[in-house]
Design a protein around this motif. Structure first.
Motif, PDB file in Angstrom:
ATOM      1  N   ALA A  89       0.827  -1.203   0.000  1.00 39.46           N
ATOM      2  CA  ALA A  89       0.000   0.000   0.000  1.00 39.46           C
ATOM      3  C   ALA A  89       0.863   1.256   0.000  1.00 39.46           C
ATOM      4  N   ALA A  90       1.928   1.261   0.806  1.00 39.03           N
ATOM      5  CA  ALA A  90       2.807   2.430   0.840  1.00 39.03           C
ATOM      6  C   ALA A  90       3.507   2.637  -0.495  1.00 39.03           C
ATOM      7  N   GLY A  91       3.996   1.548  -1.092  1.00 38.54           N
ATOM      8  CA  GLY A  91       4.637   1.673  -2.392  1.00 38.54           C
ATOM      9  C   GLY A  91       3.665   2.089  -3.482  1.00 38.54           C
ATOM     10  N   GLY A  92       2.430   1.555  -3.438  1.00 35.32           N
ATOM     11  CA  GLY A  92       1.433   1.942  -4.421  1.00 35.32           C
ATOM     12  C   GLY A  92       1.054   3.404  -4.328  1.00 35.32           C
ATOM     13  N   TYR A  93       0.893   3.908  -3.108  1.00 34.56           N
ATOM     14  CA  TYR A  93       0.563   5.327  -2.930  1.00 34.56           C
ATOM     15  C   TYR A  93       1.707   6.202  -3.435  1.00 34.56           C
ATOM     16  N   THR A  94       2.944   5.807  -3.131  1.00 27.95           N
ATOM     17  CA  THR A  94       4.097   6.588  -3.579  1.00 27.95           C
ATOM     18  C   THR A  94       4.154   6.627  -5.100  1.00 27.95           C
ATOM     19  N   ALA A  95       3.972   5.468  -5.748  1.00 29.00           N
ATOM     20  CA  ALA A  95       4.015   5.423  -7.208  1.00 29.00           C
ATOM     21  C   ALA A  95       2.895   6.255  -7.819  1.00 29.00           C
ATOM     22  N   GLY A  96       1.682   6.146  -7.271  1.00 25.74           N
ATOM     23  CA  GLY A  96       0.572   6.933  -7.798  1.00 25.74           C
ATOM     24  C   GLY A  96       0.769   8.423  -7.611  1.00 25.74           C
ATOM     25  N   ARG A  97       1.341   8.814  -6.475  1.00 28.65           N
ATOM     26  CA  ARG A  97       1.546  10.233  -6.203  1.00 28.65           C
ATOM     27  C   ARG A  97       2.645  10.820  -7.073  1.00 28.65           C
ATOM     28  N   VAL A 105      -5.671  11.361 -13.267  1.00 25.91           N
ATOM     29  CA  VAL A 105      -6.650  10.305 -13.511  1.00 25.91           C
ATOM     30  C   VAL A 105      -6.440   9.204 -12.481  1.00 25.91           C
ATOM     31  N   GLU A 106      -7.460   8.919 -11.666  1.00 19.53           N
ATOM     32  CA  GLU A 106      -7.309   7.973 -10.565  1.00 19.53           C
ATOM     33  C   GLU A 106      -6.971   6.564 -11.058  1.00 19.53           C
ATOM     34  N   SER A 107      -7.592   6.149 -12.149  1.00 18.09           N
ATOM     35  CA  SER A 107      -7.314   4.796 -12.643  1.00 18.09           C
ATOM     36  C   SER A 107      -5.862   4.663 -13.091  1.00 18.09           C
ATOM     37  N   THR A 108      -5.327   5.682 -13.742  1.00 17.36           N
ATOM     38  CA  THR A 108      -3.932   5.632 -14.178  1.00 17.36           C
ATOM     39  C   THR A 108      -2.989   5.601 -12.983  1.00 17.36           C
ATOM     40  N   ALA A 109      -3.265   6.409 -11.977  1.00 17.39           N
ATOM     41  CA  ALA A 109      -2.452   6.387 -10.764  1.00 17.39           C
ATOM     42  C   ALA A 109      -2.558   5.035 -10.060  1.00 17.39           C
ATOM     43  N   GLY A 110      -3.771   4.461 -10.095  1.00 16.36           N
ATOM     44  CA  GLY A 110      -3.946   3.141  -9.492  1.00 16.36           C
ATOM     45  C   GLY A 110      -3.136   2.070 -10.205  1.00 16.36           C
ATOM     46  N   VAL A 112      -3.001  12.998  -8.219  1.00 21.26           N
ATOM     47  CA  VAL A 112      -2.971  14.444  -7.987  1.00 21.26           C
ATOM     48  C   VAL A 112      -4.217  15.084  -8.590  1.00 21.26           C
ATOM     49  N   ASN A 113      -4.516  16.304  -8.154  1.00 19.43           N
ATOM     50  CA  ASN A 113      -5.664  17.049  -8.659  1.00 19.43           C
ATOM     51  C   ASN A 113      -5.231  18.484  -8.892  1.00 19.43           C
ATOM     52  N   PRO A 114      -4.485  18.727  -9.991  1.00 19.90           N
ATOM     53  CA  PRO A 114      -3.909  20.059 -10.201  1.00 19.90           C
ATOM     54  C   PRO A 114      -4.951  21.066 -10.658  1.00 19.90           C
ATOM     55  N   THR A 115      -4.626  22.353 -10.529  1.00 15.50           N
ATOM     56  CA  THR A 115      -5.464  23.443 -11.044  1.00 15.50           C
ATOM     57  C   THR A 115      -4.783  24.038 -12.255  1.00 15.50           C
ATOM     58  N   LEU A 116      -5.550  24.251 -13.306  1.00 16.29           N
ATOM     59  CA  LEU A 116      -5.024  24.795 -14.553  1.00 16.29           C
ATOM     60  C   LEU A 116      -5.700  26.127 -14.829  1.00 16.29           C
ATOM     61  N   THR A 117      -4.936  27.064 -15.381  1.00 17.33           N
ATOM     62  CA  THR A 117      -5.482  28.366 -15.757  1.00 17.33           C
ATOM     63  C   THR A 117      -6.013  28.295 -17.179  1.00 17.33           C
ATOM     64  N   ALA A 118      -7.229  28.767 -17.357  1.00 17.00           N
ATOM     65  CA  ALA A 118      -7.832  28.705 -18.682  1.00 17.00           C
ATOM     66  C   ALA A 118      -7.053  29.573 -19.660  1.00 17.00           C
ATOM     67  N   PRO A 119      -6.957  29.192 -20.917  1.00 20.05           N
ATOM     68  CA  PRO A 119      -6.218  29.979 -21.914  1.00 20.05           C
ATOM     69  C   PRO A 119      -6.826  31.367 -22.074  1.00 20.05           C
ATOM     70  N   GLY A 120      -5.948  32.381 -22.210  1.00 26.40           N
ATOM     71  CA  GLY A 120      -6.406  33.746 -22.448  1.00 26.40           C
ATOM     72  C   GLY A 120      -6.770  34.499 -21.199  1.00 26.40           C
ATOM     73  N   MET A 121      -6.666  33.883 -20.001  1.00 24.37           N
ATOM     74  CA  MET A 121      -7.006  34.556 -18.767  1.00 24.37           C
ATOM     75  C   MET A 121      -5.746  35.025 -18.078  1.00 24.37           C
ATOM     76  N   GLY A 122      -5.853  36.066 -17.309  1.00 21.69           N
ATOM     77  CA  GLY A 122      -4.720  36.616 -16.584  1.00 21.69           C
ATOM     78  C   GLY A 122      -4.470  35.800 -15.326  1.00 21.69           C
ATOM     79  N   THR A 123      -3.518  36.314 -14.552  1.00 23.20           N
ATOM     80  CA  THR A 123      -3.181  35.603 -13.336  1.00 23.20           C
ATOM     81  C   THR A 123      -4.272  35.681 -12.316  1.00 23.20           C
ATOM     82  N   GLY A 124      -5.148  36.665 -12.427  1.00 22.00           N
ATOM     83  CA  GLY A 124      -6.232  36.775 -11.461  1.00 22.00           C
ATOM     84  C   GLY A 124      -7.478  36.051 -11.885  1.00 22.00           C
ATOM     85  N   ALA A 125      -7.440  35.362 -13.015  1.00 23.26           N
ATOM     86  CA  ALA A 125      -8.608  34.659 -13.515  1.00 23.26           C
ATOM     87  C   ALA A 125      -8.920  33.459 -12.637  1.00 23.26           C
TER      88      ALA A 125
END
Length: 310
Positions: free
Chosen positions: A87-95, A101-106, A292-305
């Motif tokens: 379990a520890a190795g699986g979590y490390t590899a997925g992270r 995508v959860e299935s890919t990390a799994g 992971v669950n990253p946040t992406l900035t939409a194209p054409g938006m500023g840093t405050g978007a």
């Protein structure tokens, strides 16, 4: 007429295709990281279990747990430590895969568990595994010495309580001891050797010539012990009955031992397969949890978007 080639075209853009491939691309670096974490954690847990197990036995006190209890405890500890490490190795590899995508990390966690299992099996069956096992030879020898001392005490007590049990590994040895220990005759050494040889031919020779061998053995016993022929025949018959019973007991014991070995091997294989399946499932779901669950900035938006989560 419509162009049929349009039917097979992807409805998404090439950029979206590349993004999908990147999201599901395998990361061997993350998998190797999970493998190292799983191996080291399993080593630590097994050493901890070895230390705890050694504290439960003593070479000076007689209240040690029996071998069956120690074997079951060691097996359970090995299974639990393997599942925790997977379990520890699986979590490390997925992270570390960085996949949202959860299935890919799994699957990264599952592959990490598979590689870890392969490495462990290789170490246990290779010369390196023998070197690792040799590190614990001193402890094994000490525990074996405790068992031998206990066995010697039991054997001494049994001899003091009554006659020893027949020797199942060599059923003729007890009979030979009785023959050589008997007194009588004009030349005890030579006559006893003849009696032993004649009786051995009777008990282990050709069954078709058993009657002639029995008469010869009775005559040799009568001369060796200085007893009447009728008494010698009765004694030879007793020896033959004892020999047959000892051989039958040895065969029965061998059958029981073979059956116990078969059952133990079957149960061990089934339990090992179950433990591996549980370890694989633990690695897979732990890998999913590490997605992971990253946040992406939409194209054409500023840093405050506002951010869009994937």
């Amino acid at each position: 007429m419509a162009d049929l080639s349009d039917v097979h075209r992807s409805p998404v853009t090439p950029g979206e295709d590349l993004r999908t491939i990147a999201l599901h691309h395998i990361s061997w670096g993350a998998i190797l990281g999970g493998v190292f974490i799983a191996l080291i954690l399993q080593l630590i847990l097994n050493l901890l279990g070895l230390g705890l197990g050694l504290t439960s036995v003593s070479a000076t006190e007689g209240n040690n747990p029996d071998a069956g209890t120690i074997s079951v405890g060691a097996g359970l500890w090995w299974v639990v430590s393997g599942i925790v490490a997977a379990a520890a190795g699986g979590y490390t590899a997925g992270r570390l895969s960085g996949k949202p995508v959860e299935s890919t990390a799994g699957y990264h966690g599952l592959i990490s568990w598979a590689v870890t299992t392969f490495v462990v099996i290789y170490l246990l069956t290779s010369a390196l595994g023998g070197l690792v096992g040799g590190a614990f030879s001193t402890v094994t020898s000490a525990l074996g010495g405790v068992g031998q001392a206990a066995g010697g005490a039991v054997q001494t007590a049994a001899q003091a309580a009554g006659p020893a049990l027949p020797n199942l590994s060599n059923p003729f040895s007890d009979i030979e001891g009785k023959l050589r220990g008997a007194s009588g005759g004009q030349d005890p050494a030579a006559l006893r050797d003849q009696a032993v040889s004649a009786l051995r031919d009777l008990l282990t020779g050709d069954p078709a010539r058993q009657q002639a061998a029995k008469d010869k053995a009775a005559d040799a016993v009568a001369k060796a012990q200085g007893i009447p022929p009728d008494q010698a025949k009765q004694q030879v018959q007793q020896y033959q009955d004892q020999y047959d019973k000892t051989v039958a007991d040895a065969k029965e014991k061998a059958k029981r031992t073979a059956e116990m070995t078969r059952k133990a091997a079957a149960q061990g294989a089934l339990y090992a397969a179950l433990a591996l399946l549980i370890g694989g499932a633990a690695a897979f779901f732990a890998g999913r949890a590490g997605a992971v669950n990253p946040t992406l900035t939409a194209p054409g938006m500023g840093t405050g978007a506002p951010a869009r989560r994937v």
